[in-house]
Motif scaffolding. Structure first.
Motif, PDB file in Angstrom:
ATOM      1  N   PRO A 145       1.201  -1.048  -0.222  1.00  0.00           N
ATOM      2  CA  PRO A 145       0.254   0.272  -0.220  1.00  0.00           C
ATOM      3  C   PRO A 145       0.648   0.998  -0.004  1.00  0.00           C
ATOM      4  O   PRO A 145       2.499   1.474   0.422  1.00  0.00           O
ATOM      5  CB  PRO A 145      -1.053  -0.302   1.660  1.00  0.00           C
ATOM      6  N   GLU A 146       0.528   2.086  -1.116  1.00  0.00           N
ATOM      7  CA  GLU A 146       1.143   3.207  -0.828  1.00  0.00           C
ATOM      8  C   GLU A 146       1.110   4.834   0.772  1.00  0.00           C
ATOM      9  O   GLU A 146       2.616   5.124   0.792  1.00  0.00           O
ATOM     10  CB  GLU A 146       0.323   4.948  -1.609  1.00  0.00           C
ATOM     11  N   ALA A 147       0.281   3.770   1.703  1.00  0.00           N
ATOM     12  CA  ALA A 147       0.517   4.292   3.666  1.00  0.00           C
ATOM     13  C   ALA A 147       1.254   3.851   3.692  1.00  0.00           C
ATOM     14  O   ALA A 147       2.716   4.246   4.264  1.00  0.00           O
ATOM     15  CB  ALA A 147      -0.620   4.264   4.186  1.00  0.00           C
ATOM     16  N   THR A 148       1.989   2.571   3.173  1.00  0.00           N
ATOM     17  CA  THR A 148       3.274   1.588   3.851  1.00  0.00           C
ATOM     18  C   THR A 148       4.411   1.817   3.010  1.00  0.00           C
ATOM     19  O   THR A 148       5.242   2.456   3.788  1.00  0.00           O
ATOM     20  CB  THR A 148       2.649   0.315   3.758  1.00  0.00           C
ATOM     21  N   MET A 149       4.057   2.101   2.309  1.00  0.00           N
ATOM     22  CA  MET A 149       5.438   3.142   2.128  1.00  0.00           C
ATOM     23  C   MET A 149       6.023   4.244   1.760  1.00  0.00           C
ATOM     24  O   MET A 149       7.243   4.786   2.618  1.00  0.00           O
ATOM     25  CB  MET A 149       5.575   2.446   0.122  1.00  0.00           C
ATOM     26  N   SER A 150       5.445   4.787   2.441  1.00  0.00           N
ATOM     27  CA  SER A 150       4.944   6.589   2.576  1.00  0.00           C
ATOM     28  C   SER A 150       6.098   6.594   4.213  1.00  0.00           C
ATOM     29  O   SER A 150       6.870   6.872   4.449  1.00  0.00           O
ATOM     30  CB  SER A 150       3.894   6.965   3.117  1.00  0.00           C
ATOM     31  N   GLN A 151       5.294   5.665   4.609  1.00  0.00           N
ATOM     32  CA  GLN A 151       6.029   4.972   6.284  1.00  0.00           C
ATOM     33  C   GLN A 151       7.125   4.650   5.706  1.00  0.00           C
ATOM     34  O   GLN A 151       8.143   6.054   6.701  1.00  0.00           O
ATOM     35  CB  GLN A 151       5.060   4.677   7.109  1.00  0.00           C
ATOM     36  N   ARG A 152       7.012   3.974   5.481  1.00  0.00           N
ATOM     37  CA  ARG A 152       8.850   3.348   5.349  1.00  0.00           C
ATOM     38  C   ARG A 152       9.880   4.277   4.209  1.00  0.00           C
ATOM     39  O   ARG A 152      10.885   4.806   5.634  1.00  0.00           O
ATOM     40  CB  ARG A 152       8.958   2.221   4.560  1.00  0.00           C
ATOM     41  N   ILE A 153       9.231   4.951   3.842  1.00  0.00           N
ATOM     42  CA  ILE A 153      10.338   6.485   3.662  1.00  0.00           C
ATOM     43  C   ILE A 153      10.600   7.452   4.608  1.00  0.00           C
ATOM     44  O   ILE A 153      11.907   8.063   4.497  1.00  0.00           O
ATOM     45  CB  ILE A 153       9.763   7.217   1.813  1.00  0.00           C
ATOM     46  N   ARG A 154       9.409   7.753   5.030  1.00  0.00           N
ATOM     47  CA  ARG A 154       9.286   8.825   5.791  1.00  0.00           C
ATOM     48  C   ARG A 154      10.663   8.855   7.430  1.00  0.00           C
ATOM     49  O   ARG A 154      11.126   8.894   7.832  1.00  0.00           O
ATOM     50  CB  ARG A 154       8.232   9.210   6.867  1.00  0.00           C
ATOM     51  N   ARG A 155       9.914   6.893   7.645  1.00  0.00           N
ATOM     52  CA  ARG A 155      11.560   6.453   8.677  1.00  0.00           C
ATOM     53  C   ARG A 155      12.924   6.733   8.340  1.00  0.00           C
ATOM     54  O   ARG A 155      13.473   6.844   9.025  1.00  0.00           O
ATOM     55  CB  ARG A 155      10.330   5.335   9.223  1.00  0.00           C
ATOM     56  N   ALA A 156      13.057   6.297   7.437  1.00  0.00           N
ATOM     57  CA  ALA A 156      14.139   6.741   6.493  1.00  0.00           C
ATOM     58  C   ALA A 156      14.818   7.619   6.444  1.00  0.00           C
ATOM     59  O   ALA A 156      16.028   7.954   6.988  1.00  0.00           O
ATOM     60  CB  ALA A 156      14.267   5.432   5.012  1.00  0.00           C
ATOM     61  N   LYS A 157      14.063   8.455   6.033  1.00  0.00           N
ATOM     62  CA  LYS A 157      14.636   9.998   6.226  1.00  0.00           C
ATOM     63  C   LYS A 157      15.008  10.714   7.567  1.00  0.00           C
ATOM     64  O   LYS A 157      15.748  11.009   8.087  1.00  0.00           O
ATOM     65  CB  LYS A 157      13.951  11.074   5.481  1.00  0.00           C
ATOM     66  N   GLN A 158      13.654  10.384   8.032  1.00  0.00           N
ATOM     67  CA  GLN A 158      13.980  10.974   9.958  1.00  0.00           C
ATOM     68  C   GLN A 158      15.459   9.904  10.711  1.00  0.00           C
ATOM     69  O   GLN A 158      16.406  10.562  11.367  1.00  0.00           O
ATOM     70  CB  GLN A 158      12.875  10.258  11.221  1.00  0.00           C
ATOM     71  N   ARG A 159      15.829   8.662   9.870  1.00  0.00           N
ATOM     72  CA  ARG A 159      17.287   7.961  11.003  1.00  0.00           C
ATOM     73  C   ARG A 159      18.001   8.146  10.305  1.00  0.00           C
ATOM     74  O   ARG A 159      19.027   8.883  10.653  1.00  0.00           O
ATOM     75  CB  ARG A 159      16.867   6.043  10.596  1.00  0.00           C
ATOM     76  N   VAL A 160      18.058   9.231   9.067  1.00  0.00           N
ATOM     77  CA  VAL A 160      19.285   9.590   8.324  1.00  0.00           C
ATOM     78  C   VAL A 160      19.869  10.556   9.223  1.00  0.00           C
ATOM     79  O   VAL A 160      20.918  10.708   8.808  1.00  0.00           O
ATOM     80  CB  VAL A 160      18.828   9.886   6.737  1.00  0.00           C
ATOM     81  N   GLU A 161      18.426  11.998   9.426  1.00  0.00           N
ATOM     82  CA  GLU A 161      18.554  12.846  10.069  1.00  0.00           C
ATOM     83  C   GLU A 161      18.853  12.458  11.258  1.00  0.00           C
ATOM     84  O   GLU A 161      20.141  13.008  12.133  1.00  0.00           O
ATOM     85  CB  GLU A 161      17.329  13.771   9.733  1.00  0.00           C
ATOM     86  N   ALA A 162      18.817  11.491  12.004  1.00  0.00           N
ATOM     87  CA  ALA A 162      19.457  11.629  13.715  1.00  0.00           C
ATOM     88  C   ALA A 162      19.918  11.312  13.585  1.00  0.00           C
ATOM     89  O   ALA A 162      20.980  11.202  14.646  1.00  0.00           O
ATOM     90  CB  ALA A 162      18.081  10.599  13.888  1.00  0.00           C
TER      91      ALA A 162
END
Length: 411
Positions: A145-162
């Protein structure tokens, strides 16, 4: 310009535009979102209205305005961040106002393959930030689902910044490890497109096409790296079979039964030239050796005329420099062609206790094939059915079931 040509242009420009914004403003998370919105606007407007004279400037301008709008809505940071955004020139039409030509694609690839991310997160973020694919496109390609992929990408960007990742090339001490991660991510993207792990289609052309495009780009940026050349060669040689891998109804056709006149000779020539040239000056790495194996297959006039002893020798080299169960699995199939199916089956024994392959459908499928060659029809049929139950790819499942049914009919 056609819609497909616009898509190709946007995917080429996406990392360049993101690089411009991140270098100016930092904040990878916000800049990546702004670039995606600019890409969406361009994909909607350009096919109908025409591509602007300076498309990269257009995208930078639109993305910068999106950033400004976003920052204005965040009152706590408004004064500082709006002031920065407003100072940016409006790159619209003049050629002398083009953004700097610095290419940040390599930096972005390394950033998206940051060690703080899981493999699936690296793949998703690379496709979005470097490939320019929308979240919806990536979700469709991976059947989630698009929502699942959106969450995956959002978490990835957050981890990169963290993780405090900086928008710079890694130090020489870290570069080899990070480059290996980049190559692995591109290889994963290609493999998922070439043989989809689930769903009704065997191929997902948008993924193979994107993986090859990114590998070409990486080759342009790192022309002196033998493994980069090897990976691109491997992709081209493998992709050359694509048209012959399925029948009229989408059914899977194994390598030995393919109509080789349908293989893409231009891709084969390009792949062979790449790996041959790389092996003359670079120590052989895993991708180069795999490309050499693919080249032997691609140059054989038929399955019967394949130089199997050379392939076995190359698999021995690969098993020595990059041992893993999938190498052993493929090596067993090659050994069976030289020393007989019993020799291949003996090699498979070690994989039964390996958690990475013990329940994998490919182990059962290769075992079934070798048992069939050995004349053990009942055992082969059972193995084909076990492989069919284990795979989530419908074309593979249908192929395995057909093989099992043939063995039952031949009794």
């Amino acid at each position: 310009m056609t819609e497909r040509a616009v898509e190709d242009l946007l995917r080429t420009l996406a990392p360049q535009v993101l690089g411009v914004l991140v270098r100016r403003h930092g904040q990878f998370y916000a800049c990546e979102d702004a670039v995606q919105e600019a890409l969406l606007a361009a994909a909607t407007q350009w096919p109908a209205q025409g591509v602007p004279e300076h498309p990269r400037s257009w995208l930078v301008t639109v993305a910068t305005r999106r950033l400004t709008d976003e920052w204005r809505s965040e009152r706590a940071r408004r004064d500082r961040e709006v002031a920065v955004a407003v100072r940016e020139p409006a790159y619209a039409t003049a050629a002398d106002e083009e953004p700097p030509a610095e290419d940040d694609t390599l930096k972005l690839l390394f950033l998206c393959c940051h060690p703080a991310l899981t493999g699936s997160a690296q793949v998703a973020l690379t496709l979005r930030a470097v490939g320019g694919l929308s979240t919806a496109e990536i979700a469709r390609a991976y059947l989630v689902p698009e929502a699942t992929m959106s969450q995956r990408i959002r978490r990835a960007k957050q981890r990169v910044e963290a993780a405090g990742a900086r928008f710079v090339l890694p130090s020489p001490a870290d570069r080899d490890d990070r480059l290996r991660a980049v190559l692995r991510v591109l290889y994963l993207i290609f493999n998922e497109g070439y043989t989809a792990s689930s769903g009704d289609e065997l191929h997902r052309a948008e993924l193979t096409r994107e993986a090859i495009r990114l590998a070409r780009e990486l080759r342009r940026l790192l022309p002196d790296d033998g493994e980069v050349a090897g990976l691109l060669a491997l992709m081209l040689l493998t992709d050359s079979h694509r048209a012959a891998r399925t029948g009229p109804g989408g059914e899977l056709i194994p390598l030995a039964e393919q109509d080789r006149s349908r293989w893409d000779r231009a891709e084969i020539a390009a792949g062979v030239a790449l790996v041959t040239e790389a092996l003359t000056w670079s120590a052989p790495g895993p991708y180069q050796v795999q490309a050499a194996i693919a080249a032997v297959h691609a140059e054989a006039p038929s399955a019967a005329e394949t130089d199997w002893p050379q392939i076995v020798a190359l698999y021995r080299v690969l098993a020595r420099i990059a041992p893993n169960p999938m190498v052993t699995l493929n090596q067993a199939a090659a050994v069976a062609m030289v020393d007989g199916p019993r020799a291949g089956l003996a090699l498979l024994t070690s994989l039964d206790a390996d958690d990475r392959t013990a329940g994998h459908h490919r182990l059962a499928a290769v075992r079934a094939h070798l048992l069939e060659l050995a004349g053990e029809r009942a055992a082969a049929r059972a193995a084909y059915l076990a492989a069919a139950r284990a795979t989530t790819s419908r074309p593979e499942q249908r192929y395995l079931e057909v093989r099992a049914a043939r063995l039952a009919a031949d009794r």
